[in-house]
Design an enzyme around this catalytic site. Sequence first.
Site, PDB file in Angstrom:
ATOM      1  N   LYS A  49     -27.053  17.345   3.849  1.00 26.41           N
ATOM      2  CA  LYS A  49     -26.209  17.216   2.624  1.00 26.41           C
ATOM      3  C   LYS A  49     -24.817  17.281   2.856  1.00 26.41           C
ATOM      4  O   LYS A  49     -24.178  17.731   3.736  1.00 26.41           O
ATOM      5  CB  LYS A  49     -26.857  18.220   1.559  1.00 26.41           C
ATOM      6  CG  LYS A  49     -28.452  18.139   1.185  1.00 26.41           C
ATOM      7  CD  LYS A  49     -28.842  19.003   0.357  1.00 26.41           C
ATOM      8  CE  LYS A  49     -30.242  18.887  -0.114  1.00 26.41           C
ATOM      9  NZ  LYS A  49     -30.691  19.416  -1.283  1.00 26.41           N
ATOM     10  N   TYR A  89     -33.993  11.487  -6.486  1.00 25.35           N
ATOM     11  CA  TYR A  89     -34.543  12.653  -7.127  1.00 25.35           C
ATOM     12  C   TYR A  89     -34.999  12.492  -8.376  1.00 25.35           C
ATOM     13  O   TYR A  89     -34.978  13.736  -9.098  1.00 25.35           O
ATOM     14  CB  TYR A  89     -33.209  13.829  -7.317  1.00 25.35           C
ATOM     15  CG  TYR A  89     -32.697  14.348  -6.018  1.00 25.35           C
ATOM     16  CD1 TYR A  89     -33.733  15.160  -5.335  1.00 25.35           C
ATOM     17  CD2 TYR A  89     -31.912  14.248  -5.124  1.00 25.35           C
ATOM     18  CE1 TYR A  89     -33.542  15.838  -4.280  1.00 25.35           C
ATOM     19  CE2 TYR A  89     -31.460  14.872  -3.902  1.00 25.35           C
ATOM     20  CZ  TYR A  89     -32.307  15.788  -3.346  1.00 25.35           C
ATOM     21  OH  TYR A  89     -32.261  16.558  -2.193  1.00 25.35           O
ATOM     22  N   PHE A  97     -30.809  21.113 -13.657  1.00 26.32           N
ATOM     23  CA  PHE A  97     -29.778  20.895 -12.655  1.00 26.32           C
ATOM     24  C   PHE A  97     -29.929  19.356 -12.276  1.00 26.32           C
ATOM     25  O   PHE A  97     -28.830  19.236 -11.208  1.00 26.32           O
ATOM     26  CB  PHE A  97     -30.050  21.811 -11.294  1.00 26.32           C
ATOM     27  CG  PHE A  97     -31.500  21.427 -10.808  1.00 26.32           C
ATOM     28  CD1 PHE A  97     -31.938  20.467  -9.773  1.00 26.32           C
ATOM     29  CD2 PHE A  97     -32.620  22.358 -11.220  1.00 26.32           C
ATOM     30  CE1 PHE A  97     -33.193  20.421  -9.408  1.00 26.32           C
ATOM     31  CE2 PHE A  97     -33.729  22.296 -10.527  1.00 26.32           C
ATOM     32  CZ  PHE A  97     -34.014  21.144  -9.631  1.00 26.32           C
ATOM     33  N   ARG A 125     -39.849  22.197   6.847  1.00 29.79           N
ATOM     34  CA  ARG A 125     -39.856  22.983   5.639  1.00 29.79           C
ATOM     35  C   ARG A 125     -39.682  24.548   6.313  1.00 29.79           C
ATOM     36  O   ARG A 125     -38.653  25.151   5.570  1.00 29.79           O
ATOM     37  CB  ARG A 125     -41.103  23.048   4.749  1.00 29.79           C
ATOM     38  CG  ARG A 125     -41.249  21.613   4.189  1.00 29.79           C
ATOM     39  CD  ARG A 125     -40.330  21.386   3.047  1.00 29.79           C
ATOM     40  NE  ARG A 125     -40.028  22.324   1.869  1.00 29.79           N
ATOM     41  CZ  ARG A 125     -39.661  22.125   0.758  1.00 29.79           C
ATOM     42  NH1 ARG A 125     -38.777  20.820   0.505  1.00 29.79           N
ATOM     43  NH2 ARG A 125     -39.307  22.993   0.043  1.00 29.79           N
ATOM     44  N   THR A 131     -35.428  27.228  -0.741  1.00 31.00           N
ATOM     45  CA  THR A 131     -34.525  26.439  -1.342  1.00 31.00           C
ATOM     46  C   THR A 131     -33.115  27.526  -1.937  1.00 31.00           C
ATOM     47  O   THR A 131     -32.123  26.798  -1.619  1.00 31.00           O
ATOM     48  CB  THR A 131     -34.967  26.041  -2.770  1.00 31.00           C
ATOM     49  OG1 THR A 131     -36.191  25.387  -2.583  1.00 31.00           O
ATOM     50  CG2 THR A 131     -34.097  25.121  -3.653  1.00 31.00           C
ATOM     51  N   ARG A 142     -30.694  27.187   6.014  1.00 36.88           N
ATOM     52  CA  ARG A 142     -30.272  27.349   4.989  1.00 36.88           C
ATOM     53  C   ARG A 142     -29.925  28.828   4.956  1.00 36.88           C
ATOM     54  O   ARG A 142     -28.814  29.005   4.417  1.00 36.88           O
ATOM     55  CB  ARG A 142     -31.355  27.259   3.664  1.00 36.88           C
ATOM     56  CG  ARG A 142     -31.479  25.656   3.228  1.00 36.88           C
ATOM     57  CD  ARG A 142     -32.702  25.495   2.289  1.00 36.88           C
ATOM     58  NE  ARG A 142     -32.617  24.177   1.980  1.00 36.88           N
ATOM     59  CZ  ARG A 142     -33.663  23.441   1.049  1.00 36.88           C
ATOM     60  NH1 ARG A 142     -34.893  24.301   0.808  1.00 36.88           N
ATOM     61  NH2 ARG A 142     -33.353  22.353   0.612  1.00 36.88           N
ATOM     62  N   ASN A 152     -27.389  23.565  -0.450  1.00 36.52           N
ATOM     63  CA  ASN A 152     -28.227  24.096   0.595  1.00 36.52           C
ATOM     64  C   ASN A 152     -28.480  23.272   1.744  1.00 36.52           C
ATOM     65  O   ASN A 152     -29.572  23.518   2.363  1.00 36.52           O
ATOM     66  CB  ASN A 152     -29.515  24.608  -0.225  1.00 36.52           C
ATOM     67  CG  ASN A 152     -30.235  23.347  -0.792  1.00 36.52           C
ATOM     68  OD1 ASN A 152     -29.726  22.093  -0.439  1.00 36.52           O
ATOM     69  ND2 ASN A 152     -31.338  23.822  -1.478  1.00 36.52           N
ATOM     70  N   HIS A 155     -32.157  18.517   2.956  1.00 40.26           N
ATOM     71  CA  HIS A 155     -33.499  18.216   2.327  1.00 40.26           C
ATOM     72  C   HIS A 155     -34.654  18.008   3.333  1.00 40.26           C
ATOM     73  O   HIS A 155     -34.346  17.403   4.523  1.00 40.26           O
ATOM     74  CB  HIS A 155     -33.176  16.953   1.494  1.00 40.26           C
ATOM     75  CG  HIS A 155     -34.656  16.326   1.014  1.00 40.26           C
ATOM     76  ND1 HIS A 155     -35.210  16.442  -0.100  1.00 40.26           N
ATOM     77  CD2 HIS A 155     -35.459  14.984   1.816  1.00 40.26           C
ATOM     78  CE1 HIS A 155     -36.484  16.023  -0.198  1.00 40.26           C
ATOM     79  NE2 HIS A 155     -36.475  15.081   0.795  1.00 40.26           N
ATOM     80  N   GLU A 166     -40.205   8.496   0.939  1.00 46.27           N
ATOM     81  CA  GLU A 166     -38.723   8.870   1.083  1.00 46.27           C
ATOM     82  C   GLU A 166     -38.317   7.928   2.409  1.00 46.27           C
ATOM     83  O   GLU A 166     -37.200   7.256   2.046  1.00 46.27           O
ATOM     84  CB  GLU A 166     -38.496  10.150   1.339  1.00 46.27           C
ATOM     85  CG  GLU A 166     -38.749  10.852   0.095  1.00 46.27           C
ATOM     86  CD  GLU A 166     -38.829  12.393   0.105  1.00 46.27           C
ATOM     87  OE1 GLU A 166     -38.912  13.207  -1.075  1.00 46.27           O
ATOM     88  OE2 GLU A 166     -38.435  13.026   1.362  1.00 46.27           O
TER      89      GLU A 166
HETATM   90  P1  IDP Z   1     -36.136  22.119  -2.048  1.00 46.11           P
HETATM   91  O1  IDP Z   1     -35.090  21.048  -1.531  1.00 46.11           O
HETATM   92  O2  IDP Z   1     -36.108  23.112  -1.327  1.00 46.11           O
HETATM   93  O3  IDP Z   1     -37.540  21.053  -1.988  1.00 46.11           O
HETATM   94  P2  IDP Z   1     -36.362  21.451  -5.036  1.00 46.11           P
HETATM   95  O4  IDP Z   1     -36.847  22.330  -5.901  1.00 46.11           O
HETATM   96  O5  IDP Z   1     -37.153  20.276  -4.566  1.00 46.11           O
HETATM   97  O6  IDP Z   1     -36.144  22.201  -3.705  1.00 46.11           O
HETATM   98  O7  IDP Z   1     -35.087  20.910  -5.510  1.00 46.11           O
HETATM   99  C1  IDP Z   1     -34.230  20.014  -4.962  1.00 46.11           C
HETATM  100  C2  IDP Z   1     -32.767  20.173  -4.686  1.00 46.11           C
HETATM  101  O8  IDP Z   1     -32.197  20.537  -6.043  1.00 46.11           O
HETATM  102  C3  IDP Z   1     -32.636  21.484  -4.110  1.00 46.11           C
HETATM  103  O9  IDP Z   1     -32.453  21.406  -2.572  1.00 46.11           O
HETATM  104  C4  IDP Z   1     -31.194  21.852  -4.221  1.00 46.11           C
HETATM  105  O10 IDP Z   1     -30.006  20.984  -3.585  1.00 46.11           O
HETATM  106  C5  IDP Z   1     -31.252  21.457  -5.883  1.00 46.11           C
HETATM  107  N1  IDP Z   1     -31.655  22.852  -6.816  1.00 46.11           N
HETATM  108  C6  IDP Z   1     -32.617  23.279  -6.858  1.00 46.11           C
HETATM  109  N2  IDP Z   1     -32.765  24.022  -7.840  1.00 46.11           N
HETATM  110  C7  IDP Z   1     -31.637  24.306  -8.204  1.00 46.11           C
HETATM  111  C8  IDP Z   1     -30.863  25.334  -9.275  1.00 46.11           C
HETATM  112  O11 IDP Z   1     -31.638  26.113  -9.740  1.00 46.11           O
HETATM  113  N3  IDP Z   1     -29.748  24.967  -9.396  1.00 46.11           N
HETATM  114  C9  IDP Z   1     -28.925  23.788  -8.655  1.00 46.11           C
HETATM  115  N4  IDP Z   1     -29.510  23.138  -7.875  1.00 46.11           N
HETATM  116  C10 IDP Z   1     -30.714  23.208  -7.589  1.00 46.11           C
HETATM  117 MG    MG Z   2     -38.045  19.208  -2.788  1.00 42.14          MG
END
Ligand code: IDP
Ligand code: MG
Length: 186
Positions: A49, A89, A97, A125, A131, A142, A152, A155, A166
């Site tokens: 990212k 997304y 968010f 993962r 996350t 992370r 973070n 992805h 994807e």
């Molecule tokens: P993941 O990347 O671990 O699969 P997801 O829940 O799919 O997590 O969320 C996608 C992305 O959205 C996260 O990697 C992060 O960049 C962002 N994100 C997730 N939760 C939050 C939040 O509570 N606040 C801000 N950004 C978030």
């Molecule tokens: Mg995800």
Amino acid sequence: RRHTRFKCDWSSDVCSSDLLLGRRYMAAQSFSSPQGKFMAKERTFSIIKPDATRRNLTGAINAKIEGAGLRIVAQRRVKWKQADAKKFYAVHKARPFYKDLVKFMTSGPIVIQVLEGENAVAKYRQVMGATNPANAEAGTIRKEFAESIKANSVHGSDSPENAKKEIKMCFKAKDRKSTRLNSSHT
Ligand code: IDP
Ligand code: MG
């Protein structure tokens, strides 16, 4: 058919025709481990990212990926437009968010990747960590590199089905026109 078919060695680094031909080859491939063991092969989709490319962490993150036994079989540095991030997304459209996430993912260059290996989806993962970096295990990408729950660093697909979607979304159209993946690097 307009594309060329390449002879494929599944223990080799890159098999471009696999990417080019898409799903037909994605499912039940296998490869040999360095010990000669026959293993089930899987692919996952990864993004390094903008927070990570900005801090020059592409190489450090790739070292974690390769250190975990995952092979980077396709990789390209791109900058997403709003529409790209929104589409990618879309599953999070209803989340609070979402808008901020789209803004973040278009704030700088990203590196899109296809990773290959045994159990690649679950393995990546695990290497990524939770996350929220505050909850991520020691040694994960992370935990070591992420700035926040949003920024973070990486992805990774959450299922083999989504990995296929994807990869197809992010590589197919462009790479059909490209010759960049058309060599096996062996
Ligand atoms: P993941 O990347 O671990 O699969 P997801 O829940 O799919 O997590 O969320 C996608 C992305 O959205 C996260 O990697 C992060 O960049 C962002 N994100 C997730 N939760 C939050 C939040 O509570 N606040 C801000 N950004 C978030
Ligand atoms: Mg995800």
